[in-house]
Design a protein around this motif. Structure first.
Motif, PDB file in Angstrom:
ATOM      1  N   ILE A   1       0.844  -1.204   0.000  1.00 54.28           N
ATOM      2  CA  ILE A   1       0.000   0.000   0.000  1.00 54.28           C
ATOM      3  C   ILE A   1       0.876   1.250   0.000  1.00 54.28           C
ATOM      4  CG2 ILE A   1      -1.606   1.355   1.408  1.00 54.28           C
ATOM      5  CD1 ILE A   1      -2.944  -1.366   2.153  1.00 54.28           C
ATOM      6  N   ALA A   2       1.937   1.244   0.804  1.00 53.51           N
ATOM      7  CA  ALA A   2       2.862   2.392   0.822  1.00 53.51           C
ATOM      8  C   ALA A   2       3.514   2.568  -0.545  1.00 53.51           C
ATOM      9  CB  ALA A   2       3.923   2.195   1.899  1.00 53.51           C
ATOM     10  N   THR A   3       3.848   1.456  -1.202  1.00 49.47           N
ATOM     11  CA  THR A   3       4.428   1.524  -2.542  1.00 49.47           C
ATOM     12  C   THR A   3       3.425   2.087  -3.539  1.00 49.47           C
ATOM     13  OG1 THR A   3       5.914  -0.334  -2.109  1.00 49.47           O
ATOM     14  CG2 THR A   3       5.438   0.162  -4.415  1.00 49.47           C
ATOM     15  N   ARG A   4       2.206   1.610  -3.475  1.00 51.81           N
ATOM     16  CA  ARG A   4       1.177   2.096  -4.401  1.00 51.81           C
ATOM     17  C   ARG A   4       0.931   3.594  -4.193  1.00 51.81           C
ATOM     18  NH1 ARG A   4      -4.027  -1.465  -4.472  1.00 51.81           N
ATOM     19  NH2 ARG A   4      -4.469  -0.372  -2.537  1.00 51.81           N
ATOM     20  N   ASP A   5       0.927   4.031  -2.937  1.00 54.35           N
ATOM     21  CA  ASP A   5       0.782   5.463  -2.660  1.00 54.35           C
ATOM     22  C   ASP A   5       1.940   6.246  -3.276  1.00 54.35           C
ATOM     23  OD1 ASP A   5      -1.523   4.887  -1.228  1.00 54.35           O
ATOM     24  OD2 ASP A   5      -0.582   5.127   0.746  1.00 54.35           O
ATOM     25  N   PHE A   6       3.158   5.707  -3.201  1.00 59.41           N
ATOM     26  CA  PHE A   6       4.336   6.335  -3.805  1.00 59.41           C
ATOM     27  C   PHE A   6       4.188   6.400  -5.333  1.00 59.41           C
ATOM     28  CE2 PHE A   6       8.529   5.688  -5.811  1.00 59.41           C
ATOM     29  CZ  PHE A   6       9.216   6.807  -5.354  1.00 59.41           C
ATOM     30  N   VAL A   7       3.757   5.306  -5.927  1.00 59.10           N
ATOM     31  CA  VAL A   7       3.587   5.237  -7.390  1.00 59.10           C
ATOM     32  C   VAL A   7       2.583   6.285  -7.863  1.00 59.10           C
ATOM     33  CG1 VAL A   7       2.601   3.786  -9.228  1.00 59.10           C
ATOM     34  CG2 VAL A   7       4.301   2.842  -7.674  1.00 59.10           C
ATOM     35  N   TYR A   8       1.452   6.358  -7.186  1.00 61.45           N
ATOM     36  CA  TYR A   8       0.412   7.285  -7.616  1.00 61.45           C
ATOM     37  C   TYR A   8       0.705   8.722  -7.173  1.00 61.45           C
ATOM     38  CZ  TYR A   8      -2.476   3.206  -8.854  1.00 61.45           C
ATOM     39  OH  TYR A   8      -2.976   2.047  -9.408  1.00 61.45           O
TER      40      TYR A   8
ATOM     41  N   TRP B   1       1.875   8.147 -11.580  1.00 65.57           N
ATOM     42  CA  TRP B   1       1.347   7.151 -12.508  1.00 65.57           C
ATOM     43  C   TRP B   1      -0.142   6.944 -12.268  1.00 65.57           C
ATOM     44  CZ3 TRP B   1       5.477   2.681 -12.132  1.00 65.57           C
ATOM     45  CH2 TRP B   1       6.718   3.176 -12.543  1.00 65.57           C
ATOM     46  N   THR B   2      -0.812   6.393 -13.274  1.00 68.72           N
ATOM     47  CA  THR B   2      -2.238   6.094 -13.151  1.00 68.72           C
ATOM     48  C   THR B   2      -2.531   4.603 -13.263  1.00 68.72           C
ATOM     49  OG1 THR B   2      -2.561   6.467 -15.527  1.00 68.72           O
ATOM     50  CG2 THR B   2      -2.925   8.351 -14.040  1.00 68.72           C
ATOM     51  N   ARG B   3      -1.481   3.795 -13.482  1.00 65.82           N
ATOM     52  CA  ARG B   3      -1.664   2.346 -13.608  1.00 65.82           C
ATOM     53  C   ARG B   3      -0.427   1.648 -13.072  1.00 65.82           C
ATOM     54  NH1 ARG B   3      -3.977  -1.972 -16.937  1.00 65.82           N
ATOM     55  NH2 ARG B   3      -2.302  -3.395 -17.563  1.00 65.82           N
ATOM     56  N   ILE B   4      -0.663   0.560 -12.341  1.00 62.46           N
ATOM     57  CA  ILE B   4       0.415  -0.304 -11.876  1.00 62.46           C
ATOM     58  C   ILE B   4      -0.167  -1.720 -11.755  1.00 62.46           C
ATOM     59  CG2 ILE B   4       0.026   0.149  -9.407  1.00 62.46           C
ATOM     60  CD1 ILE B   4       3.527  -0.209 -10.947  1.00 62.46           C
ATOM     61  N   ILE B   5       0.653  -2.707 -12.051  1.00 61.27           N
ATOM     62  CA  ILE B   5       0.227  -4.101 -11.995  1.00 61.27           C
ATOM     63  C   ILE B   5       1.073  -4.846 -10.975  1.00 61.27           C
ATOM     64  CG2 ILE B   5      -0.472  -4.069 -14.426  1.00 61.27           C
ATOM     65  CD1 ILE B   5       2.099  -5.835 -14.974  1.00 61.27           C
TER      66      ILE B   5
ATOM     67  N   MET C   1       2.683 -16.075 -15.866  1.00 60.08           N
ATOM     68  CA  MET C   1       2.268 -15.366 -14.654  1.00 60.08           C
ATOM     69  C   MET C   1       0.966 -14.640 -14.944  1.00 60.08           C
ATOM     70  SD  MET C   1       5.913 -13.776 -13.403  1.00 60.08           S
ATOM     71  CE  MET C   1       6.554 -13.401 -15.039  1.00 60.08           C
ATOM     72  N   ASP C   2       0.146 -14.514 -13.909  1.00 64.41           N
ATOM     73  CA  ASP C   2      -1.086 -13.744 -14.028  1.00 64.41           C
ATOM     74  C   ASP C   2      -0.773 -12.262 -13.861  1.00 64.41           C
ATOM     75  OD1 ASP C   2      -2.685 -16.039 -14.318  1.00 64.41           O
ATOM     76  OD2 ASP C   2      -2.889 -16.260 -12.143  1.00 64.41           O
ATOM     77  N   ILE C   3      -1.461 -11.443 -14.626  1.00 56.41           N
ATOM     78  CA  ILE C   3      -1.359  -9.987 -14.509  1.00 56.41           C
ATOM     79  C   ILE C   3      -2.499  -9.521 -13.617  1.00 56.41           C
ATOM     80  CG2 ILE C   3      -1.460  -7.778 -15.736  1.00 56.41           C
ATOM     81  CD1 ILE C   3      -0.499  -9.351 -18.267  1.00 56.41           C
ATOM     82  N   TRP C   4      -2.150  -8.876 -12.519  1.00 61.94           N
ATOM     83  CA  TRP C   4      -3.126  -8.313 -11.591  1.00 61.94           C
ATOM     84  C   TRP C   4      -3.013  -6.789 -11.654  1.00 61.94           C
ATOM     85  CZ3 TRP C   4      -6.626 -11.099  -8.673  1.00 61.94           C
ATOM     86  CH2 TRP C   4      -6.481 -12.476  -8.729  1.00 61.94           C
ATOM     87  N   VAL C   5      -4.090  -6.112 -11.996  1.00 56.45           N
ATOM     88  CA  VAL C   5      -4.095  -4.651 -12.121  1.00 56.45           C
ATOM     89  C   VAL C   5      -4.606  -4.048 -10.809  1.00 56.45           C
ATOM     90  CG1 VAL C   5      -5.011  -2.677 -13.411  1.00 56.45           C
ATOM     91  CG2 VAL C   5      -4.509  -4.823 -14.601  1.00 56.45           C
ATOM     92  N   HIS C   6      -3.819  -3.128 -10.279  1.00 56.78           N
ATOM     93  CA  HIS C   6      -4.207  -2.436  -9.033  1.00 56.78           C
ATOM     94  C   HIS C   6      -5.307  -1.428  -9.336  1.00 56.78           C
ATOM     95  CE1 HIS C   6      -1.044  -3.799  -6.182  1.00 56.78           C
ATOM     96  NE2 HIS C   6      -0.502  -4.185  -7.328  1.00 56.78           N
ATOM     97  N   PRO C   7      -6.130  -1.126  -8.335  1.00 57.45           N
ATOM     98  CA  PRO C   7      -7.151  -0.089  -8.534  1.00 57.45           C
ATOM     99  C   PRO C   7      -6.497   1.237  -8.931  1.00 57.45           C
ATOM    100  CG  PRO C   7      -7.433  -1.177  -6.400  1.00 57.45           C
ATOM    101  CD  PRO C   7      -6.144  -1.666  -6.980  1.00 57.45           C
ATOM    102  N   ALA C   8      -7.196   2.017  -9.727  1.00 53.87           N
ATOM    103  CA  ALA C   8      -6.691   3.319 -10.178  1.00 53.87           C
ATOM    104  C   ALA C   8      -6.548   4.264  -8.984  1.00 53.87           C
ATOM    105  CB  ALA C   8      -7.660   3.907 -11.196  1.00 53.87           C
ATOM    106  N   PRO C   9      -5.734   5.317  -9.136  1.00 59.80           N
ATOM    107  CA  PRO C   9      -5.504   6.238  -8.017  1.00 59.80           C
ATOM    108  C   PRO C   9      -6.777   6.754  -7.358  1.00 59.80           C
ATOM    109  CG  PRO C   9      -4.095   6.807  -9.875  1.00 59.80           C
ATOM    110  CD  PRO C   9      -5.016   5.725 -10.338  1.00 59.80           C
ATOM    111  N   GLU C  10      -7.758   7.140  -8.169  1.00 63.53           N
ATOM    112  CA  GLU C  10      -8.984   7.696  -7.606  1.00 63.53           C
ATOM    113  C   GLU C  10      -9.788   6.666  -6.799  1.00 63.53           C
ATOM    114  OE1 GLU C  10      -9.622   6.530 -11.894  1.00 63.53           O
ATOM    115  OE2 GLU C  10      -8.182   7.806 -10.872  1.00 63.53           O
ATOM    116  N   ALA C  11      -9.559   5.394  -7.035  1.00 62.12           N
ATOM    117  CA  ALA C  11     -10.271   4.345  -6.312  1.00 62.12           C
ATOM    118  C   ALA C  11      -9.633   4.030  -4.956  1.00 62.12           C
ATOM    119  CB  ALA C  11     -10.329   3.069  -7.159  1.00 62.12           C
ATOM    120  N   VAL C  12      -8.385   4.455  -4.749  1.00 60.01           N
ATOM    121  CA  VAL C  12      -7.720   4.132  -3.489  1.00 60.01           C
ATOM    122  C   VAL C  12      -7.420   5.367  -2.638  1.00 60.01           C
ATOM    123  CG1 VAL C  12      -6.714   1.978  -4.295  1.00 60.01           C
ATOM    124  CG2 VAL C  12      -5.418   4.093  -4.572  1.00 60.01           C
ATOM    125  N   GLN C  13      -7.672   6.552  -3.153  1.00 56.23           N
ATOM    126  CA  GLN C  13      -7.371   7.787  -2.406  1.00 56.23           C
ATOM    127  C   GLN C  13      -8.434   8.076  -1.388  1.00 56.23           C
ATOM    128  OE1 GLN C  13      -4.451   9.074  -2.751  1.00 56.23           O
ATOM    129  NE2 GLN C  13      -3.811   8.264  -4.691  1.00 56.23           N
TER     130      GLN C  13
END
Length: 175
Positions: free
Chosen positions: A114-121, A126-130, A163-175
């Protein structure tokens, strides 16, 4: 020639995401030599594990982002690697997580992801991360689901297989 190279540190409630250190090598080698490393293509020998940890540091220099050593905020005990992984033969950048045995089942990977995703967004903008997960890595699949990711196809790698590709929720969905 001097390079001003700094890896940002992130602190969460229990963790410090920081630059890997030589003192982390023993824990990293132990994990990569164990059967637990099968979820990331292991087991591996000590020499390979040293090169792997050096590559973790090097990706920060090459790309400006990468994975951190996840350490206990109070004791600085190394607990695993979490962050943005992006080798040239990957379809796109991913949030990758690997936790050592002492951190297993304690929510460490989730907190660091979660901390990484917050850093990415928030920092990278960025607007997409898998996340790429081996099809039989049940624990990582469950974590991806808890993070709100959705499965979106597969990627076949020459060394690691499908490997399976898992897409994280977009920034607006996790803020």
């Amino acid at each position: 020639m001097s390079v001003d190279f700094r890896i940002p540190e992130i602190e969460t409630e229990r963790l410090r995401l920081r630059l890997p250190r030589a003192s982390d090598l023993r824990a990293h080698v132990a994990f990569r030599a164990s059967e637990r490393s099968r979820g990331v293509g292991g087991p591996f020998d000590a020499a390979s594990s040293f090169h792997h940890l050096a590559g973790v540091v090097g990706q920060w220099q090459l790309r400006g982002y990468g994975r951190w050593m996840v350490a206990d905020r109070e004791t600085d005990e190394p607990l695993g690697l979490v962050g943005v992984y992006h080798p040239d033969d990957w379809p796109e950048a991913e949030i990758g997580w690997t936790v050592y045995e002492a951190a297993e089942g304690k929510g460490i990977a989730r907190e660091a992801a979660i901390a990484t995703r917050d850093f990415v967004y928030g920092t990278l903008g960025w607007t997409r991360i898998i996340s790429l997960i081996m099809t039989d890595n049940d624990r990582s699949i469950r974590l991806a689901e808890r993070l709100g990711c959705r499965k979106d196809g597969t990627f076949t790698h020459a060394e690691y297989g499908t490997m399976d590709i898992w897409v994280h929720p977009a920034p607006e969905a996790v803020q």
